[in-house]
Design a protein around this motif. Structure first.
Motif, PDB file in Angstrom:
ATOM      1  N   ARG A 294       3.520  13.878  -5.438  1.00 23.70           N
ATOM      2  CA  ARG A 294       2.164  13.870  -4.865  1.00 23.70           C
ATOM      3  C   ARG A 294       2.089  14.842  -3.682  1.00 23.70           C
ATOM      4  O   ARG A 294       1.130  15.607  -3.550  1.00 23.70           O
ATOM      5  N   ASN A 359      -6.290   9.172 -11.927  1.00 27.83           N
ATOM      6  CA  ASN A 359      -6.109   8.605 -10.597  1.00 27.83           C
ATOM      7  C   ASN A 359      -7.144   7.533 -10.290  1.00 27.83           C
ATOM      8  O   ASN A 359      -6.818   6.455  -9.782  1.00 27.83           O
ATOM      9  N   ILE A 411      -5.993   1.422   2.654  1.00 27.82           N
ATOM     10  CA  ILE A 411      -6.623   0.290   3.340  1.00 27.82           C
ATOM     11  C   ILE A 411      -5.550  -0.763   3.578  1.00 27.82           C
ATOM     12  O   ILE A 411      -4.767  -1.058   2.678  1.00 27.82           O
ATOM     13  N   SER A 414      -4.245  -3.194   1.139  1.00 29.88           N
ATOM     14  CA  SER A 414      -3.509  -2.747  -0.042  1.00 29.88           C
ATOM     15  C   SER A 414      -2.062  -2.405   0.271  1.00 29.88           C
ATOM     16  O   SER A 414      -1.270  -2.207  -0.628  1.00 29.88           O
ATOM     17  N   GLY A 420       1.609   2.658  -3.658  1.00 34.08           N
ATOM     18  CA  GLY A 420       0.726   3.826  -3.573  1.00 34.08           C
ATOM     19  C   GLY A 420       1.122   4.691  -2.405  1.00 34.08           C
ATOM     20  O   GLY A 420       1.963   4.302  -1.588  1.00 34.08           O
ATOM     21  N   LEU A 423      -2.281   9.416  -1.315  1.00 37.20           N
ATOM     22  CA  LEU A 423      -2.511  10.847  -1.581  1.00 37.20           C
ATOM     23  C   LEU A 423      -3.335  11.059  -2.854  1.00 37.20           C
ATOM     24  O   LEU A 423      -3.770  12.175  -3.129  1.00 37.20           O
ATOM     25  N   PRO A 426      -7.187  12.123  -2.068  1.00 37.09           N
ATOM     26  CA  PRO A 426      -7.300  13.493  -1.543  1.00 37.09           C
ATOM     27  C   PRO A 426      -7.045  14.539  -2.630  1.00 37.09           C
ATOM     28  O   PRO A 426      -7.706  15.576  -2.661  1.00 37.09           O
TER      29      PRO A 426
HETATM   30  P1  ADP Z   1      -3.124   4.984  -3.247  1.00 38.34           P
HETATM   31  O1  ADP Z   1      -1.907   5.682  -3.640  1.00 38.34           O
HETATM   32  O2  ADP Z   1      -2.938   4.065  -2.089  1.00 38.34           O
HETATM   33  O3  ADP Z   1      -3.885   4.353  -4.370  1.00 38.34           O
HETATM   34  P2  ADP Z   1      -5.436   6.634  -3.055  1.00 38.34           P
HETATM   35  O4  ADP Z   1      -5.655   7.848  -2.283  1.00 38.34           O
HETATM   36  O5  ADP Z   1      -5.603   6.688  -4.520  1.00 38.34           O
HETATM   37  O6  ADP Z   1      -4.010   6.117  -2.639  1.00 38.34           O
HETATM   38  O7  ADP Z   1      -6.412   5.528  -2.485  1.00 38.34           O
HETATM   39  C1  ADP Z   1      -6.517   5.356  -1.090  1.00 38.34           C
HETATM   40  C2  ADP Z   1      -6.926   3.935  -0.771  1.00 38.34           C
HETATM   41  O8  ADP Z   1      -8.265   3.722  -1.162  1.00 38.34           O
HETATM   42  C3  ADP Z   1      -6.118   2.952  -1.506  1.00 38.34           C
HETATM   43  O9  ADP Z   1      -4.950   2.632  -0.802  1.00 38.34           O
HETATM   44  C4  ADP Z   1      -7.060   1.778  -1.608  1.00 38.34           C
HETATM   45  O10 ADP Z   1      -6.909   0.974  -0.476  1.00 38.34           O
HETATM   46  C5  ADP Z   1      -8.427   2.387  -1.597  1.00 38.34           C
HETATM   47  N1  ADP Z   1      -9.016   2.445  -2.958  1.00 38.34           N
HETATM   48  C6  ADP Z   1      -8.996   3.433  -3.826  1.00 38.34           C
HETATM   49  N2  ADP Z   1      -9.663   3.122  -4.959  1.00 38.34           N
HETATM   50  C7  ADP Z   1     -10.104   1.874  -4.805  1.00 38.34           C
HETATM   51  C8  ADP Z   1     -10.869   0.984  -5.636  1.00 38.34           C
HETATM   52  N3  ADP Z   1     -11.291   1.300  -6.848  1.00 38.34           N
HETATM   53  N4  ADP Z   1     -11.174  -0.230  -5.110  1.00 38.34           N
HETATM   54  C9  ADP Z   1     -10.781  -0.580  -3.882  1.00 38.34           C
HETATM   55  N5  ADP Z   1     -10.048   0.219  -3.050  1.00 38.34           N
HETATM   56  C10 ADP Z   1      -9.710   1.415  -3.509  1.00 38.34           C
END
Ligand code: ADP
Length: 460
Positions: A294, A359, A411, A414, A420, A423, A426
């Motif tokens: 990533r 993603n 967040i 999570s 996760g 990344l 972005p």
């Molecule tokens: P990650 O690898 O943590 O999934 P992302 O960049 O894909 O990283 O997402 C960033 C954050 O956005 C996630 O950690 C999650 O907390 C929040 N997020 C992304 N998609 C969703 C979704 N569909 N519902 C709720 N929260 C989400």
């Protein structure tokens, strides 16, 4: 040699001044010369009128009346003021005492009714301006020549020339010195700018050039420089942040692996225990390698060299593939995935679009509730191809939505719960932006989220 603005300005002004002063000097010199000659010629013309007036009288009084002109300068030998009268056959019939006393004469002129002016060497060896004109008389003609020395005129012209030669270069040198000083003063601000810019390093990227009170020509430069510095500072901070987040992201699983190893090595273990440790290590290493790829993806997408491999792609096909890929994962959480819409063909990078859609689909499953739903629709309007990925997950509040496209942002809720890197989104954003598209996110805490991708149907 003339790479400096100051030197170039001074050299160009020097050249310009030299040309201007030379032309002006030459012009003035010529003007004065012709004015003085015109004045001599005018004087000769009056003299000629005077002498001709005496001769026009009755033939009998010719000699007597002419003697009235034999006074003043005409009476002094080689005084520089002469006249001479030639008969129709070219013989000298009268001349001024200034010639006759020393028994000399002017070179005889040809007969011409039109007045003519010329310069010769006079009897006193000096320059002599001569006017000659013929007059018709009863029974023949006469030619009168009047001469006046040019000694005084030439002296005046020479002193004017000397004045030009002395005054103009000094004036020129003074203006050049003034110009050099003015140039240096005007470019002082540029010097201070370059001094300030020269001192900027990665340690003081906050430095800016002053804009208030700066000359209007330099203000846009200072403003653009400040804007550029702002961008550099921002990207430098982002790089620093990225480095620290990336190392943090890798350090956690690395220290977990280290502690697994340390604990396992503390005493002899059974084969089953070693297997269990190795399995944990393998999972951690997979997590790290996902993070590394990533991080590499982000770096690659940031680099200007990154280019899209464009071809005609079907968005519906990409969505179906992504759904198939995550089918098992969805099933394990009892999540139902549905899809609607027809094929939408657009010009895009198939692999990158597949990464982006996968993603979001993965997140929709990851952050969903057990027995939740994910619905994907594919459609198009006049301008955009639209993919909507809606889930019934835990949703996000407005401030969280505003930050999810920041690198490494996850967040809090999570963290630890789901694997996760922060990344994914972005990268999605970068891919969509590279396709000149946009992303819209709507989310409600406890009810779910909807990610909408807009991709231009024709990105050329
Ligand atoms: P990650 O690898 O943590 O999934 P992302 O960049 O894909 O990283 O997402 C960033 C954050 O956005 C996630 O950690 C999650 O907390 C929040 N997020 C992304 N998609 C969703 C979704 N569909 N519902 C709720 N929260 C989400």
């Amino acid at each position: 040699m003339l790479s400096s603005i100051k030197k170039r300005l001074v050299a160009l002004s020097f050249l310009l001044f030299s040309i201007l002063f030379s032309v002006l000097g030459l012009f003035l010199y010529r003007q004065i010369e012709s004015l003085l000659m015109a004045s001599v010629d005018g004087h000769l013309h009056s003299e000629m009128q005077l002498i001709a007036g005496f001769i026009d009288s009755e033939n009998g009084h010719f000699e007597m009346e002419l003697s009235e002109a034999e006074v003043g300068e005409y009476a002094l030998p080689l005084s520089g003021h002469y006249y001479q009268i030639l008969s129709g056959s070219g013989e000298i019939i009268a001349r001024s005492p200034s010639l006759s006393i020393v028994d000399t004469h002017l070179p005889p002129a040809a007969r011409s009714m039109e007045p003519s002016y010329y310069t010769i060497e006079g009897p006193d060896k000096g320059p002599l301006r001569v006017m000659s004109q013929s007059y018709a008389l009863a029974g023949g003609s006469i030619t009168i020549q009047a001469g006046e020395t040019l000694d005084e005129t030439y002296r005046l012209i020479a002193s004017f020339r000397n004045m030009i030669i002395i005054i103009f270069p000094s004036f020129f040198i003074f203006s050049l010195a003034g110009l050099t000083a003015i140039t240096r003063f005007s470019l002082k601000r540029v010097d201070s700018f370059s001094e300030k810019v020269g001192k900027i390093t990665e340690k003081n990227l906050k430095e800016r050039l002053e804009v208030e009170g700066v000359e209007s020509e330099l203000r846009p430069l200072a403003e653009s420089f400040n804007v550029m510095m702002g961008r550099i500072e921002e990207s430098f901070e982002m790089q620093k942040q990225f480095m620290s987040d990336a190392s943090h992201d890798l350090r956690t699983p690395a220290s977990v692996v280290k502690s697994y190893c340390d604990v396992t090595l503390m005493k002899d273990r059974t084969a089953a225990e070693y297997r269990e440790t190795l399995e944990k290590i393998s999972s951690m290493i997979s997590r790290m390698s996902r993070s590394i790829s990533r991080i590499l993806d982000v770096a690659r997408l940031d680099s200007e060299a990154f280019s899209l491999n464009l071809s005609r792609v079907d968005l519906k096909e990409i969505v179906i593939e992504a759904m198939k890929y995550f089918e098992t994962k969805a099933l394990s959480s009892d999540i139902k995935m549905t899809c609607s819409g027809d094929s939408v063909i657009l010009l895009g990078d198939r692999d990158r679009l597949s990464d982006a859609i996968s993603n979001i689909v993965e997140n929709a499953i990851k952050y969903n509730r057990p027995e939740g739903v994910v619905h994907i629709s594919v459609g198009e309007d006049e301008e955009w191809a639209v993919v909507e990925i809606a889930d019934s997950g835990r949703g996000m509040n407005a401030s969280e939505v505003n930050r999810i496209f920041e690198r490494f942002y996850r967040i809090d809720a999570s963290r630890g719960e789901e694997e996760g890197s922060g990344l994914g989104l972005p990268i999605v954003k970068r891919i969509i932006e590279r396709h000149k598209g946009k992303i819209d996110v709507k989310s409600e805490v406890g009810r779910g989220s909807c990610f909408t991708l807009f991709l231009p149907l024709d990105i050329e």
